[in-house]
Write a protein that holds these residues in place. Structure first.
Motif, short mmCIF file in Angstrom:
data_model
loop_
_atom_site.label_atom_id
_atom_site.label_comp_id
_atom_site.label_asym_id
_atom_site.label_seq_id
_atom_site.Cartn_x
_atom_site.Cartn_y
_atom_site.Cartn_z
N TYR A 91 0.83 -1.21 0.00
CA TYR A 91 0.00 0.00 0.00
C TYR A 91 0.87 1.26 0.00
O TYR A 91 0.65 2.18 -0.77
CB TYR A 91 -0.94 -0.01 1.22
N LEU A 92 1.88 1.25 0.85
CA LEU A 92 2.73 2.44 0.98
C LEU A 92 3.70 2.58 -0.19
O LEU A 92 4.29 3.64 -0.37
CB LEU A 92 3.51 2.38 2.29
N ASP A 93 3.85 1.52 -0.98
CA ASP A 93 4.81 1.53 -2.08
C ASP A 93 4.19 2.07 -3.36
O ASP A 93 4.84 2.11 -4.41
CB ASP A 93 5.29 0.08 -2.30
N TYR A 94 2.97 2.52 -3.29
CA TYR A 94 2.24 2.88 -4.50
C TYR A 94 3.04 3.78 -5.45
O TYR A 94 3.15 3.50 -6.64
CB TYR A 94 0.91 3.55 -4.14
N ASP A 95 3.60 4.84 -4.92
CA ASP A 95 4.29 5.79 -5.81
C ASP A 95 5.45 5.12 -6.53
O ASP A 95 5.66 5.33 -7.72
CB ASP A 95 4.82 6.99 -5.01
N THR A 96 6.20 4.30 -5.81
CA THR A 96 7.34 3.62 -6.43
C THR A 96 6.86 2.61 -7.46
O THR A 96 7.39 2.54 -8.58
CB THR A 96 8.19 2.91 -5.37
N ALA A 97 5.87 1.83 -7.07
CA ALA A 97 5.35 0.82 -8.01
C ALA A 97 4.82 1.49 -9.27
O ALA A 97 5.08 1.03 -10.39
CB ALA A 97 4.24 0.00 -7.34
N ALA A 98 4.12 2.60 -9.08
CA ALA A 98 3.55 3.29 -10.24
C ALA A 98 4.66 3.84 -11.12
O ALA A 98 4.57 3.81 -12.35
CB ALA A 98 2.64 4.43 -9.76
N SER A 99 5.71 4.31 -10.48
CA SER A 99 6.80 4.88 -11.28
C SER A 99 7.56 3.80 -12.05
O SER A 99 7.91 3.96 -13.22
CB SER A 99 7.68 5.69 -10.33
N LEU A 100 7.78 2.65 -11.42
CA LEU A 100 8.44 1.55 -12.13
C LEU A 100 7.55 1.06 -13.27
O LEU A 100 8.04 0.76 -14.37
CB LEU A 100 8.72 0.39 -11.17
N ALA A 101 6.26 0.99 -13.01
CA ALA A 101 5.33 0.53 -14.04
C ALA A 101 5.30 1.52 -15.21
O ALA A 101 5.25 1.12 -16.37
CB ALA A 101 3.93 0.37 -13.45
N THR A 102 5.33 2.80 -14.89
CA THR A 102 5.31 3.81 -15.94
C THR A 102 6.57 3.72 -16.79
O THR A 102 6.53 3.90 -18.01
CB THR A 102 5.20 5.21 -15.34
N ASN A 103 7.69 3.43 -16.15
CA ASN A 103 8.93 3.27 -16.90
C ASN A 103 8.80 2.16 -17.93
O ASN A 103 9.18 2.31 -19.11
CB ASN A 103 10.07 2.96 -15.89
#
Lengths: 562, 196
Positions: free
Chosen positions: A70-82
């Protein structure tokens, strides 16, 4: 449904502000997780084992896992966007806006059929054959998906092959050919100790050998530009020589640029060859065993199923034989990884003899197309197995482009000795003759339908995965035309589930009986992308001959007499 | 009103407009609401890829308040509509802040380990998590909720304005097939909004 329980959240989103000209924003985020433990049971080397999810090796409780997630959302989203952004760039170059959309839809569908298990010492990726029959780890389902894995992360392809190799090495499968699957009903990989899994011997041996060499090739690159996957060279190049752990263990999960939980690099100039040797050495006898089956049975395959089992069994299938022969050739290069020169020579010689016989048997009398079966003269087939000839860089042999990157150059071969059964034919360009590529490219243009290229002359249905495999090695106009018809199908089809791979090329583009959906085979849609990066980036150059304009013989036309 | 969708390899967004209620004196512009579903594909992080979870984020932009209601049902934990399910609501505090998480945990009452019905798993627990600003229950779990409690959640009047019900997604627009997939997922997610 009035009487069922539902589980809800409500939230008040406050947008009402006194400075009302500028619209306010608010946001709320939810996570949805399905936690299972065990995820599967697997007939591993030590016996039938309940398999934990791989995440359990990094998170000691479900609460820890879900809090992290849950708290990793921003990182996960950024890796996914990459990933998404890179995919969009590569797909546009490789195809069109439509191709960008098709592969974007496909990526989640492939991963949706998988579950990570095993441990960091020996990670495993399990796969289900959703909707077609629920078989577990089916080799001929992994095969069409493998372009997705080679492009995205070849490590995951290695993890897909791992349980098949482990199970077979442990002696629990009695047949000499490669198994069809690890279990009839996912998530029960209980094996087939009676050897009576679905009978596709040439198919599965050919598939696993082709994938094996593709995996070895993905490890061996010198510069990051030459890597098959954009993300391969990120991370530590530390090599784990421990023979008890996987050549691709995840004991080195690292933090880079403040991001926790990243893989180390895949292959590369320092450790790629070492990893390849470690991996091949452990299972070498299996690769040889499967190849010896192909040597005996692939040139003139007897009555059996290919992966397209909905079409029924058929003898002397041209496309299937080609797969087997490419498997033998692949073995020659797998042997090269561990410097077994005798095996390199032996398999090379046989494969070259076979491919020239194959051309004689498989091409139509008028030389215009490949027949579905050697003895079916009025038939034709989509020769999707030709893709491997290019992906594995066989087509570059004898050309000025090196077929391998520097630390995998072909070594000079000794002349054929007296006890060889056949003399190898004189050296030529490539492995499968260029003429086969040319005639097939023209043929596909002649026989394509509204929604794509039918699988063969028996029916109007097709497989989208094979369409991309086939179209990847055609001339640019034909490739574009096939891509456009598939894009048209995606927009117009009456099928209303996660992309089916088996559909009618006419009518409403609907299901031809079987309702395939959500299958990971759609990873084959990545075929164009993967080829763009293959052979150190040179694979497509080797197909330039398909777009060369031939000079017209104008004199012939004028001499027609009445 | 449905405005459309966009997607990439990991994310699908659906955007809607919620018109202002007539009771508001100033008749402001509609609120734009976006549902964003993220199932990350992260090739550099097998750790993250191995996590069987995804995110659903709701963004709103506008100038009048929106109440959001989201629910899931038991179809996530069984392929058989007749299955008995059981559930709890857990609260977790996150560190020392007043922030926390609330999680609905739902599973089949009798899990059928390693079994499937109609291609769907009959074992495993669904965790549906949302943010909690002031965890009034501390760290104790609430007692198991009963059927009646479910109805209690629906007791409030169903005034709905601009139903952002995903059932209305038209199926004829460009490359909409994946949206139909998410539409089917959304059969389990009902959105209604009500403005103050």
């Amino acid at each position: 449904m009035e009487n069922e329980p539902i589980f809800a959240f409500s939230k008040s989103l406050q947008l009402n502000s006194s400075t009302s000209d500028v619209p306010a924003t608010d946001t709320v985020m939810f996570s949805i997780a399905l936690i299972q433990n065990p995820v599967a049971q697997f007939a591993s080397a030590r016996g039938l084992t309940f398999m934990r999810p791989l995440w359990a090796s990094w998170f000691s409780s479900v609460k820890d896992l879900l809090d992290f997630h849950y708290l990793d959302y921003d990182t996960a989203a950024s890796l996914a966007t990459n990933y998404s952004a890179q995919l969009a760039i590569d797909a546009y170059k490789s195809g069109s806006h439509d191709y960008v959309d098709i592969v974007a839809l496909t990526a989640r569908q492939v991963m949706g059929a998988t579950v990570f298990s095993g441990t960091p010492d020996d990670p495993i990726l399990f796969l289900k054959e959703i909707s077609s029959n629920g078989n577990f780890q089916t080799i001929d389902v992994i095969f069409p998906s493998f372009p997705f894995f080679l492009y995205t992360n070849p490590r995951w392809l290695a993890y897909l092959l791992e349980p098949l190799i482990e199970h077979t090495l442990s002696g629990q499968y009695p047949n000499k050919y490669a198994m069809h699957d690890l279990g009839a009903h996912f998530p029960n990989a209980t094996g087939h100790p009676d050897g009576r899994d679905e009978y596709m011997p040439v198919e599965e041996c050919g598939n696993i050998l082709i994938m094996g060499l593709a995996l070895v090739n993905s490890l061996i690159y010198d510069t990051s530009a030459a890597a098959g996957s954009v993300w391969s060279n990120l991370g530590s190049s530390h090599y784990d020589p421990n023979p008890a752990t996987s050549a691709f263990s995840l004991n080195n999960v690292e933090t880079r640029d403040g991001v926790f939980g990243l893989d180390d690099s895949w292959g590369g100039s320092t450790k790629g060859l070492k990893q390849a040797k470690k991996w091949v050495t452990k299972s070498y006898r299996l690769w040889k065993q499967w190849t010896s089956y192909l040597i005996e049975f692939s040139l003139r395959p007897h009555f059996q199923l290919s992966t397209d089992d909905f079409a029924g069994p058929l003898q002397l299938q041209t496309n299937l034989a080609l797969k087997g022969i490419l498997g033998i050739k692949a073995m020659s290069q797998i042997s090269e990884t561990i410097d077994n020169d005798e095996d390199v020579r032996y398999y090379k010689n046989i494969s070259e003899t076979y491919v020239s016989k194959w051309e004689e048997y498989g091409i139509s009398r008028d030389g215009s197309h490949a027949k579905l079966a050697y003895d079916w003269y009025g038939s034709w087939t989509t020769l999707y197995n030709l893709y491997a000839d290019t992906l594995l860089c066989f087509h570059l042999e004898g050309t000025s482009s090196p077929s391998k990157t520097p630390n995998r150059q072909q070594k000079p071969l000794h002349p054929a000795s007296d006890n060889k059964p056949h003399d190898p034919p004189t050296p030529k360009t490539g492995f499968v003759p260029r003429n086969v590529y040319k005639i097939q490219s023209s043929w596909y243009d002649a026989v394509r339908q509204t929604y794509g290229l039918p699988l063969d002359s028996r029916h109007l249905y097709t497989k989208s995965d094979w369409e991309f495999f086939a179209a990847a090695v055609t001339s640019k106009p034909v490739r574009r035309a096939i891509l456009q018809s598939v894009a048209k199908w995606v927009n117009e089809t009456t099928t209303d589930r996660p992309l089916t791979d088996l559909y009618e090329t006419e009518g409403t583009g609907g299901w031809p009986g079987a309702h395939f959906m959500a299958r990971p085979v759609t990873g084959g849609h990545f075929a164009f992308l993967t080829l763009d990066k293959a052979c150190g980036g040179k694979a497509m150059d080797g197909l330039a001959f398909l777009d060369e304009v031939e000079e017209e013989e104008e004199g012939d036309i004028e001499n027609v007499e009445l | 009103m449905y405005l459309g969708a966009q997607f990439d390899a990991s994310t699908t967004n659906f955007t809607y407009m919620i018109p202002a209620p007539q009771s508001l004196s100033k008749s402001p512009k509609p609120v734009e609401l976006t549902l964003s579903f993220l199932s990350p594909i992260t090739p550099t992080s097998t750790l993250r890829q191995s996590i069987p979870a995804s995110y659903m984020t709701v963004h709103v932009k506008g100038s009048f308040n929106i109440n959001l209601y989201v629910d899931l049902n038991g179809q996530w934990v069984s392929g058989n509509r007749g299955s008995q399910i059981t559930w709890e609501l857990a609260h977790q505090e996150l560190g020392k802040s007043d922030k926390g998480l609330k999680t609905w945990q739902i599973r089949r009452e009798t899990e059928l380990l390693l079994s499937e019905e109609r291609d769907q798993a009959e074992w495993g627990t669904l965790h549906f998590t949302g943010p909690s600003v002031s965890p009034t229950f501390g760290s104790k779990k609430t007692p198991l909720l009963t059927e009646n409690r479910t109805y209690a959640m629906r007791r409030e009047p169903q005034v709905s304005y601009g139903h952002a019900l995903l059932e209305r997604v038209p199926c004829r627009t460009r490359l909409t097939k994946i949206f139909v997939v998410l539409w089917r997922m959304s059969q389990y997610l009902h959105f209604q909004s009500r403005s103050n």
